[in-house]
Design an enzyme around this catalytic site. Structure first.
Site, PDB file in Angstrom:
ATOM      1  N   LYS A  41       0.840  -1.203   0.000  1.00 18.69           N
ATOM      2  CA  LYS A  41       0.000   0.000   0.000  1.00 18.69           C
ATOM      3  C   LYS A  41       0.878   1.257   0.000  1.00 18.69           C
ATOM      4  O   LYS A  41       2.077   1.184   0.299  1.00 18.69           O
ATOM      5  CB  LYS A  41      -0.923  -0.011   1.216  1.00 18.69           C
ATOM      6  CG  LYS A  41      -0.198  -0.060   2.573  1.00 18.69           C
ATOM      7  CD  LYS A  41      -1.165  -0.366   3.710  1.00 18.69           C
ATOM      8  CE  LYS A  41      -0.445  -0.446   5.049  1.00 18.69           C
ATOM      9  NZ  LYS A  41      -1.345  -0.960   6.103  1.00 18.69           N
ATOM     10  N   ARG A 141     -11.102  -0.227  14.369  1.00 23.22           N
ATOM     11  CA  ARG A 141     -11.056   0.469  13.079  1.00 23.22           C
ATOM     12  C   ARG A 141     -12.174  -0.022  12.177  1.00 23.22           C
ATOM     13  O   ARG A 141     -13.100   0.720  11.882  1.00 23.22           O
ATOM     14  CB  ARG A 141      -9.667   0.273  12.466  1.00 23.22           C
ATOM     15  CG  ARG A 141      -9.349   1.174  11.321  1.00 23.22           C
ATOM     16  CD  ARG A 141      -7.871   1.243  11.007  1.00 23.22           C
ATOM     17  NE  ARG A 141      -7.305  -0.005  10.518  1.00 23.22           N
ATOM     18  CZ  ARG A 141      -6.028  -0.154  10.150  1.00 23.22           C
ATOM     19  NH1 ARG A 141      -5.200   0.872  10.235  1.00 23.22           N
ATOM     20  NH2 ARG A 141      -5.583  -1.310   9.717  1.00 23.22           N
ATOM     21  N   HIS A 172      -6.580  -7.568  13.038  1.00 24.34           N
ATOM     22  CA  HIS A 172      -5.366  -6.735  13.047  1.00 24.34           C
ATOM     23  C   HIS A 172      -5.077  -6.342  14.488  1.00 24.34           C
ATOM     24  O   HIS A 172      -5.979  -5.916  15.208  1.00 24.34           O
ATOM     25  CB  HIS A 172      -5.636  -5.496  12.193  1.00 24.34           C
ATOM     26  CG  HIS A 172      -4.417  -4.680  11.876  1.00 24.34           C
ATOM     27  ND1 HIS A 172      -3.256  -5.231  11.388  1.00 24.34           N
ATOM     28  CD2 HIS A 172      -4.184  -3.338  11.973  1.00 24.34           C
ATOM     29  CE1 HIS A 172      -2.359  -4.257  11.194  1.00 24.34           C
ATOM     30  NE2 HIS A 172      -2.899  -3.118  11.538  1.00 24.34           N
ATOM     31  N   ARG A 225       0.639 -10.947   6.639  1.00 24.46           N
ATOM     32  CA  ARG A 225       0.574  -9.686   5.882  1.00 24.46           C
ATOM     33  C   ARG A 225       1.836  -8.896   6.228  1.00 24.46           C
ATOM     34  O   ARG A 225       1.895  -8.176   7.221  1.00 24.46           O
ATOM     35  CB  ARG A 225      -0.679  -8.889   6.284  1.00 24.46           C
ATOM     36  CG  ARG A 225      -1.978  -9.659   6.110  1.00 24.46           C
ATOM     37  CD  ARG A 225      -3.199  -8.787   6.398  1.00 24.46           C
ATOM     38  NE  ARG A 225      -3.191  -8.159   7.702  1.00 24.46           N
ATOM     39  CZ  ARG A 225      -3.779  -8.664   8.793  1.00 24.46           C
ATOM     40  NH1 ARG A 225      -4.439  -9.803   8.741  1.00 24.46           N
ATOM     41  NH2 ARG A 225      -3.709  -8.008   9.940  1.00 24.46           N
ATOM     42  N   TYR A 270      14.589  31.416   5.516  1.00 28.63           N
ATOM     43  CA  TYR A 270      13.426  32.174   5.996  1.00 28.63           C
ATOM     44  C   TYR A 270      13.506  32.418   7.495  1.00 28.63           C
ATOM     45  O   TYR A 270      13.876  31.523   8.268  1.00 28.63           O
ATOM     46  CB  TYR A 270      12.139  31.392   5.702  1.00 28.63           C
ATOM     47  CG  TYR A 270      11.818  31.311   4.232  1.00 28.63           C
ATOM     48  CD1 TYR A 270      11.510  32.468   3.512  1.00 28.63           C
ATOM     49  CD2 TYR A 270      11.812  30.092   3.581  1.00 28.63           C
ATOM     50  CE1 TYR A 270      11.204  32.391   2.144  1.00 28.63           C
ATOM     51  CE2 TYR A 270      11.505  30.003   2.229  1.00 28.63           C
ATOM     52  CZ  TYR A 270      11.206  31.156   1.517  1.00 28.63           C
ATOM     53  OH  TYR A 270      10.909  31.073   0.189  1.00 28.63           O
ATOM     54  N   CYS A 316      13.334  24.838   3.371  1.00 31.62           N
ATOM     55  CA  CYS A 316      12.387  25.494   2.457  1.00 31.62           C
ATOM     56  C   CYS A 316      11.564  24.432   1.725  1.00 31.62           C
ATOM     57  O   CYS A 316      11.744  23.238   1.919  1.00 31.62           O
ATOM     58  CB  CYS A 316      13.127  26.347   1.439  1.00 31.62           C
ATOM     59  SG  CYS A 316      14.313  27.498   2.143  1.00 31.62           S
ATOM     60  N   MET A 317      10.670  24.882   0.872  1.00 31.75           N
ATOM     61  CA  MET A 317       9.823  23.943   0.147  1.00 31.75           C
ATOM     62  C   MET A 317      10.653  23.036  -0.768  1.00 31.75           C
ATOM     63  O   MET A 317      10.378  21.836  -0.873  1.00 31.75           O
ATOM     64  CB  MET A 317       8.780  24.704  -0.681  1.00 31.75           C
ATOM     65  CG  MET A 317       7.758  23.800  -1.337  1.00 31.75           C
ATOM     66  SD  MET A 317       6.623  24.694  -2.405  1.00 31.75           S
ATOM     67  CE  MET A 317       5.629  25.585  -1.231  1.00 31.75           C
ATOM     68  N   ASP A 318      11.690  23.607  -1.405  1.00 28.49           N
ATOM     69  CA  ASP A 318      12.414  22.863  -2.441  1.00 28.49           C
ATOM     70  C   ASP A 318      13.922  22.827  -2.230  1.00 28.49           C
ATOM     71  O   ASP A 318      14.632  22.218  -3.032  1.00 28.49           O
ATOM     72  CB  ASP A 318      12.159  23.516  -3.809  1.00 28.49           C
ATOM     73  CG  ASP A 318      10.728  23.970  -3.949  1.00 28.49           C
ATOM     74  OD1 ASP A 318       9.860  23.093  -3.997  1.00 28.49           O
ATOM     75  OD2 ASP A 318      10.474  25.191  -3.954  1.00 28.49           O
TER      76      ASP A 318
HETATM   77  C1  LIG Z   1      -0.760  -1.841   6.915  1.00 32.19           C
HETATM   78  C2  LIG Z   1      -1.328  -3.117   7.413  1.00 32.19           C
HETATM   79  C3  LIG Z   1      -0.500  -4.241   7.567  1.00 32.19           C
HETATM   80  C4  LIG Z   1       1.002  -4.177   7.463  1.00 32.19           C
HETATM   81  O1  LIG Z   1       1.501  -3.668   8.669  1.00 32.19           O
HETATM   82  P1  LIG Z   1       3.066  -3.568   8.945  1.00 32.19           P
HETATM   83  O2  LIG Z   1       3.144  -3.026  10.325  1.00 32.19           O
HETATM   84  O3  LIG Z   1       3.593  -2.599   7.947  1.00 32.19           O
HETATM   85  O4  LIG Z   1       3.610  -4.921   8.779  1.00 32.19           O
HETATM   86  C5  LIG Z   1      -1.097  -5.441   7.884  1.00 32.19           C
HETATM   87  N1  LIG Z   1      -2.434  -5.525   8.075  1.00 32.19           N
HETATM   88  C6  LIG Z   1      -3.247  -4.457   7.971  1.00 32.19           C
HETATM   89  C7  LIG Z   1      -4.707  -4.625   8.207  1.00 32.19           C
HETATM   90  C8  LIG Z   1      -2.721  -3.212   7.653  1.00 32.19           C
HETATM   91  O5  LIG Z   1      -3.530  -2.150   7.575  1.00 32.19           O
END
Ligand SMILES: *Cc1c(COP(=O)(O)O)cnc(C)c1O
Length: 375
Positions: A41, A141, A172, A225, A270, A316-318
């Protein structure tokens, strides 16, 4: 097409061997029946979704997790045929697209399924949607909170096999990266209580993010995951030691765009918040907060010729300015994240200075910074 950032000497370098190393090390610790799905992601935590997915796949990942539908579609469009799970809630209006592209989605309510079913039927969508039921065991969540809600939904799902393939179930953990496992144990107990309402379990059962996989054996399921550790970052920051050496994949470098001698009493940037108290050499680096190098990093350091150089004046920004130990040539490499000689600046160091976590720094690196891949 103009690639913005192509003609500036500021870049992220991603070491794909490091990604592969991290996947291989994790897989070697796992029961051989446990799959590793790479979490890619947020553009692969800033590293580049497609390149990271490819490297993880080469090292043995058999599926992918993303946060939003478009990330899944990007993987499909690039030719990935493995399971891809969207971890957040996807709007049911996209049900036909989800089905057609064989995307798996997290579902946290019966309402969602019933809405999606109407849309699939109205569109005469021929394929089922692959569903992973999300259980809220304490993350607070998304997901089912009670065995009754869950049981009702499972019964409904099993009566709608033309529209839905009940493929997975997951939860999770909120505190898997902490040494105190009180809350973790509470979640494990909630998981067991909920899962008992399901009857026969679906094909994929998964509870582990990186931290859970690295430090907890409880109710492991058959898929991990694997997110932040894939990129070589310790999910706990510095609180817990990883069971093997994680190889950080990302470095951030630039080249000095301007070098000058500052006289005593002259100021920089700045607000004129920095004034030289003696004559000194100052270099300008073509990167700023618009690139994800945060404004709060004033006073932090970069590496030039293997030596720490302070970031002076406001970022700065850049552009930003650093104090050089001596005159160096324009074009000299500046390491903002990574190793140069005997020293290393890690994403963790940057995050610590900013009062945040490395996750936020990595995925905050802007698209304007090109990603260069080393294999
Ligand atoms: C982002 C996420 C993960 C991965 O988590 P890490 O801490 O980066 O390993 C796994 N499961 C869910 C539901 C997540 O949102």
């Amino acid at each position: 097409m103009v690639v913005i950032g192509e003609h500036r000497h500021t870049q992220v370098t991603v070491d794909l061997q490091a990604i592969k190393h991290n996947v291989e090390m994790e897989m070697a610790r796992k029961d051989p029946l446990t799959e590793l799905w790479a979490v890619v992601k947020a553009n692969g935590y800033g590293h580049g979704i497609l390149q990271v997915a490819q490297a993880a796949k080469q090292a043995g990942a058999t599926g992918f997790c993303v946060a939003i539908l478009d990330e899944a579609l990007a993987l499909r469009a690039a030719g990935f045929t493995e399971p891809i799970l969207v971890l957040g809630i996807t709007e049911p209006e996209y049900a036909p697209l989800i089905a057609e592209q064989r995307i798996s989605v997290a579902v946290g309510s019966l309402d969602w399924l019933q809405t999606a079913e109407k849309i699939l039927t109205a569109n005469a969508t021929p394929d089922p949607i692959h569903v992973h039921l999300a259980l809220d065991t304490g993350m607070g969540r998304i997901g089912f909170q009670t065995p009754a809600d869950l049981a009702r939904t499972v019964t409904w799902l099993r009566a709608h096999t033309a529209q839905f393939d009940f493929e997975g179930i997951f939860t999770h953990f909120a505190t898997a990266d902490q040494s105190d496992d009180t809350y973790f144990t509470h979640q494990v107990n909630q998981w067991k209580r909920l899962i008992a309402a399901v009857g026969e379990l679906p094909r994929y059962v998964h509870v582990s993010n990186s931290a859970t996989s690295l430090w907890h054996q409880a109710c492991n399921g058959n898929v991990v995951r694997f997110g932040v550790a894939l990129y070589g970052l310790n999910p706990s920051g510095t609180a817990l030691a990883a069971p093997y050496e994680l190889a950080p994949a990302l470095s951030l470098t630039a080249q000095l765009s301007f070098v000058k001698r500052l006289a005593k009493g002259q100021s920089v940037s700045y607000g004129a918040t920095y004034t030289a108290d003696r004559a000194e050499w100052v270099g300008t680096v073509p990167i700023g907060y618009a690139d994800g190098y945060e404004r709060r990093l004033q006073g932090f350091h970069v590496l030039v010729n293997g030596q720490y150089c302070e970031v002076i004046g406001r970022v700065c920004m850049d552009q930003l300015m650093v104090r050089l130990p001596a005159q160096v040539a324009v074009g000299t490499q500046v390491t903002l994240i990574g190793r140069d000689g005997d020293h290393e600046i890690t994403l963790q160091d940057v995050a610590d200075y900013c009062g945040t976590i490395h996750y936020e720094i990595a995925c905050g690196l802007a698209p304007r910074v090109p990603r260069i891949y080393q294999d």
